[in-house]
Design an enzyme around this catalytic site. Structure first.
Site, PDB file in Angstrom:
ATOM      1  N   HIS A   8       0.815  -1.215   0.000  1.00  0.00           N
ATOM      2  CA  HIS A   8       0.000   0.000   0.000  1.00  0.00           C
ATOM      3  C   HIS A   8       0.851   1.270   0.000  1.00  0.00           C
ATOM      4  O   HIS A   8       0.309   2.372   0.043  1.00  0.00           O
ATOM      5  CB  HIS A   8      -0.942   0.009   1.205  1.00  0.00           C
ATOM      6  CG  HIS A   8      -1.964  -1.085   1.157  1.00  0.00           C
ATOM      7  ND1 HIS A   8      -2.965  -1.118   0.228  1.00  0.00           N
ATOM      8  CD2 HIS A   8      -2.114  -2.192   1.920  1.00  0.00           C
ATOM      9  CE1 HIS A   8      -3.721  -2.195   0.418  1.00  0.00           C
ATOM     10  NE2 HIS A   8      -3.220  -2.867   1.432  1.00  0.00           N
TER      11      HIS A   8
ATOM     12  N   ASP B 247      -9.258  -6.125   4.992  1.00  0.00           N
ATOM     13  CA  ASP B 247      -9.580  -6.960   3.833  1.00  0.00           C
ATOM     14  C   ASP B 247     -10.541  -8.077   4.209  1.00  0.00           C
ATOM     15  O   ASP B 247     -11.415  -8.448   3.416  1.00  0.00           O
ATOM     16  CB  ASP B 247      -8.300  -7.543   3.244  1.00  0.00           C
ATOM     17  CG  ASP B 247      -7.625  -6.595   2.266  1.00  0.00           C
ATOM     18  OD1 ASP B 247      -8.176  -6.399   1.168  1.00  0.00           O
ATOM     19  OD2 ASP B 247      -6.571  -6.046   2.599  1.00  0.00           O
TER      20      ASP B 247
ATOM     21  N   GLU C 145      -6.622 -12.940   5.227  1.00  0.00           N
ATOM     22  CA  GLU C 145      -7.518 -11.792   5.133  1.00  0.00           C
ATOM     23  C   GLU C 145      -8.740 -12.068   4.259  1.00  0.00           C
ATOM     24  O   GLU C 145      -9.217 -11.184   3.534  1.00  0.00           O
ATOM     25  CB  GLU C 145      -6.760 -10.553   4.634  1.00  0.00           C
ATOM     26  CG  GLU C 145      -5.785 -10.781   3.511  1.00  0.00           C
ATOM     27  CD  GLU C 145      -4.873  -9.577   3.276  1.00  0.00           C
ATOM     28  OE1 GLU C 145      -5.105  -8.498   3.834  1.00  0.00           O
ATOM     29  OE2 GLU C 145      -3.899  -9.737   2.514  1.00  0.00           O
TER      30      GLU C 145
END
Length: 260
Positions: free
Chosen positions: A58, A189, A163
Site C-alpha cells: 500500500h 480486507d 484476510e
C-alpha cells in the site's frame, strides 16, 4: 588470524536477527512504515524500535528507495521485513537481496498459496529463489556461497497474511505449510471480503488466533497506541507493530481537538 570476510558477515550476530530474538522468547516492538523517508527510518532507530515493516503493498515500491531504507535501518540495528503486493515474487527476491530479513505476503488463502510463497522466498532445495551472493545481502560477494545459503535459510522470516473467509477456513493448512513462520490478519480486507453468510469479523479473527496458537505460529499484531500494544503482548503476540500512519493521525487528531 582473523578473517576480515568473516567479520563482515554480521548475520551471525543473534542481536541483529529477528528470527533468533523470537526463538529466544523476546517480543520485539516494531513499526509499519509506508512513507518513503530515510529521516523517518532513522528517527525510529533512534527511538529504539526493534524492527521495521516497510509496506510496498500500500506504499511506494521503488526498489532503490527500499534499498536505502534497509541500509539506514541496518545501521541502527533494526531488521526489516518487507510487505510485498500480491504475487510480487520479483519484489520479494530484490528485497531479500538488499538485506531484508523477511517477507510479509498478502492474500494467502490456502496451502497452495503458502507453498508458492515459500518457494519464492527461499533458495533451492527449499524454494526457487534465484541465487546470488553479490547483492548487499551477500556482502557484495564476500560471503561464501554455502554460508549465504545457510544464513538465508536460518534467518528469513515468512509471514502469511490471512484476510479472507477462505483463509480463515484454511488456517491450519496455511500455517502448517513448511517454511511459513507466522501470520498477520488483514482485518480490513477480511471485513471487505466477508459476506452475510460468513462469521462476523471479530469471531473470524478469534478463530484464526485460536487455531494458530495450537500450531505455535508466530502471531503478528498491528497496533495504533501503547494500550493496544500492551494488550497484544498479553494476548500472546510474538511481533508487535505500530501502524505509524495510524499513530500519527491519532496524534494529529489530538492536536486539532485543542481548538474545540
Amino acid at each position: 588470524m582473523r578473517n576480515p570476510k568473516e567479520e563482515m558477515f554480521r548475520i551471525a550476530d543473534p542481536k541483529m536477527i529477528l528470527k533468533a530474538r523470537l526463538s529466544a522468547g523476546e517480543t520485539p516492538i516494531g513499526a509499519l512504515v509506508r512513507m518513503p523517508s530515510e529521516d523517518v527510518i532513522e528517527m525510529l532507530g533512534v527511538a529504539g524500535f526493534a524492527f521495521l515493516i516497510i509496506d510496498c503493498e500500500h506504499g511506494p515500491a521503488d526498489v532503490v528507495a527500499l534499498r536505502r531504507h534497509i541500509t539506514v535501518a541496518d545501521l541502527h540495528g533494526m531488521p526489516v521485513l518487507v510487505r510485498i503486493g500480491e504475487g510480487e515474487n520479483a519484489l520479494a527476491l530484490r528485497a531479500l537481496d538488499q538485506g531484508a530479513q523477511g517477507i510479509i505476503a498478502p492474500h494467502v488463502d490456502d496451502a497452495a498459496d503458502a507453498a508458492a510463497l515459500v518457494r519464492a522466498v527461499h533458495y533451492p532445495p527449499y524454494g526457487q529463489r534465484g541465487f546470488a551472493t553479490y547483492p548487499r545481502a551477500g556482502r557484495f560477494g564476500t560471503v561464501p556461497a554455502e554460508d549465504h545459503r545457510r544464513a538465508a535459510r536460518e534467518t528469513t522470516l515468512v509471514i502469511a497474511m490471512l484476510e479472507s473467509p477462505t483463509a480463515v477456513d484454511n488456517t491450519e493448512a496455511i500455517l502448517n505449510t513448511p517454511g511459513i513462520d507466522g501470520y498477520l490478519i488483514g482485518a480490513a480486507d477480511l471485513a471487505a471480503a466477508s459476506g452475510p453468510d460468513d462469521p462476523p469479523v471479530p469471531e473470524a479473527i478469534a478463530e484464526i488466533r485460536r487455531r494458530a496458537a495450537q500450531i505455535g505460529s508466530i502471531r503478528t499484531d498491528l497496533v495504533g497506541d501503547a494500550r493496544a500494544a500492551r494488550d497484544a503482548r498479553a494476548a500472546g503476540a510474538g511481533l508487535i507493530v505500530y501502524n505509524l500512519t495510524q499513530a500519527l493521525m491519532g496524534f494529529f487528531g489530538e492536536l486539532t481537538d485543542l481548538d474545540h
